[in-house]
Design an enzyme around this catalytic site. Structure first.
Site, short mmCIF file in Angstrom:
data_model
loop_
_atom_site.label_atom_id
_atom_site.label_comp_id
_atom_site.label_asym_id
_atom_site.label_seq_id
_atom_site.Cartn_x
_atom_site.Cartn_y
_atom_site.Cartn_z
CB CYS A 69 2.99 45.21 87.60
SG CYS A 69 3.84 45.81 86.13
CG ASP A 70 -1.77 43.35 84.94
OD1 ASP A 70 -1.75 42.24 85.49
OD2 ASP A 70 -2.77 44.09 84.93
#
Length: 128
Positions: A69-70
């Site tokens: 993810c980020d």
């Protein structure tokens, strides 16, 4: 989501080795995030965390899975969920897309979407 089980974490550099060995990236970011900036890797499966409990069975149990993810927080939750549901070869990529971009690995889109204020995450020695 259910209670999280401890999950092994690897850095983006190690993730590159896993990818070379046939691992699949599983990106749990939402669609609008992926539209702005995406990982470039041989094989990626996109399942937003908001849909993860309904769609996790789409993931192969016989392959190495690297959750991303980020920042590594949402993917860690998803990785724990998979481990609790019988997936044995799952790791989380710590520091997520932010560290991936910092290391200069292939991306599609504008890296400014994640590079705004990531200076504090790399001050620790031992980052890979």
């Amino acid at each position: 989501m259910e209670k999280q089980t401890l999950v092994k974490e690897i850095c983006p550099t190690t993730t590159q080795s896993w990818i070379a060995e046939g691992a699949v990236l599983v990106d749990v970011r939402e669609k609008n995030e992926v539209m702005k900036l995406r990982f470039i890797a041989h094989e990626i499966i996109y399942i937003p965390l908001s849909e993860f409990e309904e769609r996790y069975a789409e993931l192969p149990k016989d392959r190495k899975l690297v959750m991303v993810c980020d920042s590594g927080a949402r993917s860690l939750r998803a990785a724990g969920f998979l481990v609790n549901h019988g997936y044995g070869n799952v790791v989380n990529m710590e520091h997520g897309l932010k560290r991936w971009v910092e290391r200069g690995f292939a991306i599609g889109g504008d890296p400014a979407a994640v590079t705004g204020n990531s200076g504090d995450c790399c001050s620790t020695s031992g980052c890979c």
